[in-house]
Design a protein around this motif. Sequence first.
Motif, PDB file in Angstrom:
ATOM      1  N   CYS A 143       0.848  -1.193   0.000  1.00 24.44           N
ATOM      2  CA  CYS A 143       0.000   0.000   0.000  1.00 24.44           C
ATOM      3  C   CYS A 143       0.881   1.241   0.000  1.00 24.44           C
ATOM      4  CB  CYS A 143      -0.893   0.020   1.250  1.00 24.44           C
ATOM      5  SG  CYS A 143      -2.046  -1.346   1.355  1.00 24.44           S
ATOM      6  N   SER A 144       0.367   2.303  -0.595  1.00 18.75           N
ATOM      7  CA  SER A 144       1.099   3.564  -0.643  1.00 18.75           C
ATOM      8  C   SER A 144       1.389   4.062   0.772  1.00 18.75           C
ATOM      9  CB  SER A 144       0.255   4.607  -1.388  1.00 18.75           C
ATOM     10  OG  SER A 144       0.777   5.901  -1.206  1.00 18.75           O
ATOM     11  N   PRO A 145       2.585   4.588   1.002  1.00 15.77           N
ATOM     12  CA  PRO A 145       2.891   5.148   2.327  1.00 15.77           C
ATOM     13  C   PRO A 145       2.028   6.379   2.643  1.00 15.77           C
ATOM     14  CG  PRO A 145       4.759   5.418   0.816  1.00 15.77           C
ATOM     15  CD  PRO A 145       3.720   4.634   0.104  1.00 15.77           C
ATOM     16  N   GLN A 146       1.330   6.909   1.618  1.00 15.23           N
ATOM     17  CA  GLN A 146       0.444   8.046   1.839  1.00 15.23           C
ATOM     18  C   GLN A 146      -0.984   7.625   2.184  1.00 15.23           C
ATOM     19  OE1 GLN A 146       2.672   8.114  -0.939  1.00 15.23           O
ATOM     20  NE2 GLN A 146       4.048   9.211   0.424  1.00 15.23           N
ATOM     21  N   CYS A 147      -1.254   6.328   2.299  1.00 17.83           N
ATOM     22  CA  CYS A 147      -2.570   5.854   2.741  1.00 17.83           C
ATOM     23  C   CYS A 147      -2.673   6.078   4.250  1.00 17.83           C
ATOM     24  CB  CYS A 147      -2.747   4.355   2.481  1.00 17.83           C
ATOM     25  SG  CYS A 147      -2.985   3.887   0.759  1.00 17.83           S
ATOM     26  N   THR A 156      -7.419  -3.996  -5.007  1.00 22.39           N
ATOM     27  CA  THR A 156      -7.105  -2.865  -5.883  1.00 22.39           C
ATOM     28  C   THR A 156      -5.963  -1.983  -5.406  1.00 22.39           C
ATOM     29  OG1 THR A 156      -8.657  -1.387  -4.754  1.00 22.39           O
ATOM     30  CG2 THR A 156      -9.523  -2.744  -6.590  1.00 22.39           C
ATOM     31  N   GLY A 157      -5.694  -1.979  -4.094  1.00 23.31           N
ATOM     32  CA  GLY A 157      -4.683  -1.090  -3.536  1.00 23.31           C
ATOM     33  C   GLY A 157      -5.214   0.297  -3.218  1.00 23.31           C
ATOM     34  N   HIS A 158      -6.520   0.540  -3.455  1.00 20.72           N
ATOM     35  CA  HIS A 158      -7.109   1.847  -3.144  1.00 20.72           C
ATOM     36  C   HIS A 158      -7.060   2.061  -1.636  1.00 20.72           C
ATOM     37  CE1 HIS A 158      -9.712   1.848  -7.061  1.00 20.72           C
ATOM     38  NE2 HIS A 158      -8.417   1.827  -7.294  1.00 20.72           N
ATOM     39  N   CYS A 159      -6.646   3.241  -1.231  1.00 16.26           N
ATOM     40  CA  CYS A 159      -6.511   3.552   0.193  1.00 16.26           C
ATOM     41  C   CYS A 159      -7.882   3.525   0.870  1.00 16.26           C
ATOM     42  CB  CYS A 159      -5.835   4.892   0.373  1.00 16.26           C
ATOM     43  SG  CYS A 159      -4.130   4.897  -0.261  1.00 16.26           S
ATOM     44  N   THR A 160      -8.010   2.710   1.901  1.00 16.23           N
ATOM     45  CA  THR A 160      -9.280   2.475   2.576  1.00 16.23           C
ATOM     46  C   THR A 160      -9.786   3.699   3.331  1.00 16.23           C
ATOM     47  OG1 THR A 160      -8.557   0.193   2.860  1.00 16.23           O
ATOM     48  CG2 THR A 160     -10.472   0.865   4.128  1.00 16.23           C
ATOM     49  N   HIS A 161      -8.886   4.422   4.000  1.00 16.39           N
ATOM     50  CA  HIS A 161      -9.287   5.554   4.858  1.00 16.39           C
ATOM     51  C   HIS A 161      -8.862   6.897   4.282  1.00 16.39           C
ATOM     52  CE1 HIS A 161     -10.373   2.564   7.820  1.00 16.39           C
ATOM     53  NE2 HIS A 161      -9.148   2.065   7.773  1.00 16.39           N
ATOM     54  N   CYS A 163      -6.284   9.633   2.063  1.00 15.58           N
ATOM     55  CA  CYS A 163      -4.867   9.961   1.929  1.00 15.58           C
ATOM     56  C   CYS A 163      -4.395  10.877   3.050  1.00 15.58           C
ATOM     57  CB  CYS A 163      -4.629  10.681   0.601  1.00 15.58           C
ATOM     58  SG  CYS A 163      -5.244   9.803  -0.851  1.00 15.58           S
ATOM     59  N   THR A 164      -3.112  10.819   3.295  1.00 17.34           N
ATOM     60  CA  THR A 164      -2.514  11.759   4.248  1.00 17.34           C
ATOM     61  C   THR A 164      -2.490  13.143   3.594  1.00 17.34           C
ATOM     62  OG1 THR A 164      -0.295  11.228   3.423  1.00 17.34           O
ATOM     63  CG2 THR A 164      -1.062  10.002   5.361  1.00 17.34           C
ATOM     64  N   ALA A 165      -2.282  14.177   4.410  1.00 20.56           N
ATOM     65  CA  ALA A 165      -2.291  15.562   3.930  1.00 20.56           C
ATOM     66  C   ALA A 165      -1.300  15.738   2.781  1.00 20.56           C
ATOM     67  CB  ALA A 165      -1.955  16.512   5.076  1.00 20.56           C
ATOM     68  N   GLY A 166      -1.773  16.411   1.736  1.00 21.54           N
ATOM     69  CA  GLY A 166      -0.919  16.724   0.599  1.00 21.54           C
ATOM     70  C   GLY A 166      -1.004  15.725  -0.550  1.00 21.54           C
ATOM     71  N   PHE A 167      -1.809  14.653  -0.391  1.00 19.96           N
ATOM     72  CA  PHE A 167      -1.920  13.646  -1.451  1.00 19.96           C
ATOM     73  C   PHE A 167      -3.387  13.379  -1.792  1.00 19.96           C
ATOM     74  CE2 PHE A 167       2.256  12.998   0.262  1.00 19.96           C
ATOM     75  CZ  PHE A 167       3.020  12.754  -0.851  1.00 19.96           C
ATOM     76  N   GLN A 168      -3.605  12.879  -3.005  1.00 18.78           N
ATOM     77  CA  GLN A 168      -4.958  12.550  -3.449  1.00 18.78           C
ATOM     78  C   GLN A 168      -4.923  11.401  -4.436  1.00 18.78           C
ATOM     79  OE1 GLN A 168      -6.545  16.020  -5.423  1.00 18.78           O
ATOM     80  NE2 GLN A 168      -5.120  15.876  -7.133  1.00 18.78           N
ATOM     81  N   GLY A 169      -6.110  10.913  -4.830  1.00 24.73           N
ATOM     82  CA  GLY A 169      -6.232   9.806  -5.779  1.00 24.73           C
ATOM     83  C   GLY A 169      -6.527   8.500  -5.055  1.00 24.73           C
ATOM     84  N   MET A 175       0.210  14.283  -5.826  1.00 24.79           N
ATOM     85  CA  MET A 175       0.400  15.413  -4.887  1.00 24.79           C
ATOM     86  C   MET A 175      -0.606  16.505  -5.204  1.00 24.79           C
ATOM     87  SD  MET A 175       4.534  15.602  -4.580  1.00 24.79           S
ATOM     88  CE  MET A 175       4.529  16.671  -3.174  1.00 24.79           C
ATOM     89  N   LEU A 176      -1.046  17.175  -4.164  1.00 27.43           N
ATOM     90  CA  LEU A 176      -1.970  18.300  -4.354  1.00 27.43           C
ATOM     91  C   LEU A 176      -1.236  19.516  -4.837  1.00 27.43           C
ATOM     92  CD1 LEU A 176      -4.242  18.011  -1.187  1.00 27.43           C
ATOM     93  CD2 LEU A 176      -4.848  17.546  -3.548  1.00 27.43           C
TER      94      LEU A 176
END
Length: 176
Positions: A143-147, A156-161, A163-169, A175-176
Amino acid sequence: MICEDMFYGGKCSTPCPANCNVGGCDHVTGSCKNGCVPGFIGKHCNESKDCQSGYYGTNCQEKCPANCVNNRCYPVNGTCQEGCLPGFRGDQCDNACPDQCAHGKCNSVTKQCLDGCISGYKGDHCREECAQGTYGPNCNSTCSPQCVELECDRVTGHCTHGCTAGFQGDLCTNML
């Protein structure tokens, strides 16, 4: 007068019925000598026949595969009409590989998956779900470290909860 194979009648000019099995037809009457191809019945094999439930093939004499739901299969080729009983797959429900085997392929004796696992599973028999923090075929992706909480969908690897601040998708990689 005896006609050449595949013809009958007074002048031997009438072709044998198209649905006769190999061997042609009687040179006088045109009735099929060796029965009909699967899915047809009658002396001239010109009657399409829905076989009695549980049967298919030439003159409906073959039994449907044992793992067909409701014991129903197509009269011509025996393909299961309503799918397979749990734990089986394939046109005739004769593949007992675990559902999670990639491409439905496994060793016929050990049932070990030959092409690995579908997304979300791992192990020789693909029965283990991916651990938290991993996803994809054979759980080979992280999983992405930004999840948030480093948690993502195991398939799918989609972040369940989110993204952390500054990231999206979906994967929190933009990056935002």
